[in-house]
Design a protein around this motif. Structure first.
Motif, PDB file in Angstrom:
ATOM      1  N   LEU A  69       0.903  -1.240   0.016  1.00 18.54           N
ATOM      2  CA  LEU A  69      -0.020  -0.057   0.079  1.00 18.54           C
ATOM      3  C   LEU A  69       0.953   1.171   0.265  1.00 18.54           C
ATOM      4  CD1 LEU A  69      -2.382  -1.047   2.803  1.00 18.54           C
ATOM      5  CD2 LEU A  69      -2.666  -1.575   0.613  1.00 18.54           C
ATOM      6  N   VAL A  70       0.692   2.226  -0.912  1.00 19.93           N
ATOM      7  CA  VAL A  70       1.599   3.197  -1.232  1.00 19.93           C
ATOM      8  C   VAL A  70       0.983   4.346  -1.583  1.00 19.93           C
ATOM      9  CG1 VAL A  70       3.721   4.227  -2.346  1.00 19.93           C
ATOM     10  CG2 VAL A  70       3.540   1.809  -1.723  1.00 19.93           C
ATOM     11  N   ASN A  71       1.230   5.651  -0.910  1.00 22.49           N
ATOM     12  CA  ASN A  71       1.065   6.901  -1.360  1.00 22.49           C
ATOM     13  C   ASN A  71       2.012   7.578  -2.290  1.00 22.49           C
ATOM     14  OD1 ASN A  71      -1.497   6.541  -0.056  1.00 22.49           O
ATOM     15  ND2 ASN A  71      -0.685   7.525   2.027  1.00 22.49           N
ATOM     16  N   ASN A  72       1.855   7.544  -3.630  1.00 20.56           N
ATOM     17  CA  ASN A  72       2.838   8.000  -4.355  1.00 20.56           C
ATOM     18  C   ASN A  72       2.080   8.419  -5.714  1.00 20.56           C
ATOM     19  OD1 ASN A  72       5.108   8.138  -6.442  1.00 20.56           O
ATOM     20  ND2 ASN A  72       6.064   8.273  -4.579  1.00 20.56           N
ATOM     21  N   PRO A  73       2.302   9.655  -6.508  1.00 17.75           N
ATOM     22  CA  PRO A  73       1.553   9.985  -7.753  1.00 17.75           C
ATOM     23  C   PRO A  73       1.907   8.799  -8.836  1.00 17.75           C
ATOM     24  CG  PRO A  73       2.434  11.770  -6.745  1.00 17.75           C
ATOM     25  CD  PRO A  73       3.120  10.800  -5.775  1.00 17.75           C
TER      26      PRO A  73
END
Length: 329
Positions: free
Chosen positions: A136-140
């Protein structure tokens, strides 16, 4: 206060993007929940070093779909999560196995994507857990291929793994990297989306709901030692990048890995250390780097539950037997 994981927590738009800079936490000293015995998983001839490999980057590969615009990310989560959960295999009874969850929390710096991806790649290869893993990653750069890191997705993945593992035998390895604050919140940020941060009590509620009995929790963030008193028990190993009252270092905008990620993952774990001995090796290396820069020591922490040394031996042995045999002479 009761922790509520209602889907109303799904990110709403927040047009005031926050700015956060600087330091990533590490945590001080060694805390054993039982007297330290012999190191259960030090480097041996049966725990071969992982081969060196290029570090992952935020750049999409040629076959990957283009990123989804951030404003459209919430609407894409259902399909991404369904696919992620569908690919989680069931555990094999009679053999202790590792299930892995990686989390990169802050979209504003690629270091958290790189570090969580490195943890995924190293640990799933080592424990033959490629089909029992989620990231799970927050990255554009990853919006079209990875679910975002928010409380709902973390809860859903962990609950799914709890349903598919053999709870008396299998171990959940959870690696989380992001910014941390003095109240021990782990940043889950993806501007302009508004996402609630993770705290130790919320994580404990998720793990308890999922029925996860055996836990390895690694937190690479400032002030991450605050996770130890809330989550420590006889079936849990906790490694943190900093003490509960210290920052850690290495999450600048141009960093590839934090101090902790480089020392613990890329150096110690890649060289064949186990979870416990990797902490000792990383702690020494990090202290040398901090002294050279004149930084206040981050003091990485470890808590080893009373029953964990034998369980760590068991998952290492099972992983060795599951790996393909090398070429014969």
């Amino acid at each position: 206060m009761q922790f509520n994981l209602s889907r109303a927590l799904r990110p709403a738009l927040n047009l005031a993007a926050l700015s956060l800079g600087g330091l990533l936490a590490a945590c001080g000293g060694v805390v054993y929940l039982s007297p330290p015995g012999p190191e259960p998983e030090a480097v041996t001839t049966t725990s071969a070093a992982m081969p060196a490999a290029p570090l992952p980057t935020a750049s999409a590969g040629p076959s990957e779909p283009p990123p989804i615009p951030v404003m459209q990310v919430p609407g894409a989560q259902a399909d991404l999560m369904a696919d992620t959960i569908a690919r989680i295999a069931r555990g094999m009874p009679g053999r202790p196995e590792v299930f892995f969850v990686g989390l990169g929390g802050d979209a504003r710096q690629d270091v958290f994507l790189t570090e969580s991806t490195l943890a995924h790649d190293l640990l799933t290869q080592r424990f033959a857990a490629q089909d029992r893993a989620a990231l799970l990653v927050n990255n554009p750069a990853t919006t079209a291929r990875l679910p975002i890191a928010d409380l709902v997705n973390l809860r859903d993945v962990v609950v799914a793994m709890g349903a598919r593992m053999n709870r008396e035998e299998d171990v959940l390895v959870l690696f989380m990297t992001s910014h941390g604050d003095p109240r021990h919140n782990l940043a889950l940020d993806f501007p302009p989306l508004k996402i609630e941060d993770l705290n130790p009590a919320a994580l404990k509620a998720i793990l308890d709901e999922a029925g996860i009995q055996w836990r390895v929790i690694i937190v690479s963030a400032c002030y991450s030692g605050g996770y130890v008193p809330v989550l420590a028990d006889e079936r849990t190993l906790i490694v943190t990048a900093a003490a509960r009252d210290r920052t850690s270092f290495g999450c600048s905008d141009d960093a590839v890995l934090t101090f902790f990620g480089r020392a613990y993952l890329d150096h110690a774990m890649r060289a064949g250390h186990g979870f416990v001995s990797a902490h000792e090796a990383a702690q020494m290396e990090i202290r040398n780097w901090e002294n050279a820069e004149g930084y206040i020591p981050s003091n990485p922490q470890i808590s080893v539950g009373r029953l964990m040394p034998e369980k760590l031996k068991a998952i290492e042995a099972a992983a060795r037997s599951a790996r393909p045999a090398g070429p014969t002479q």
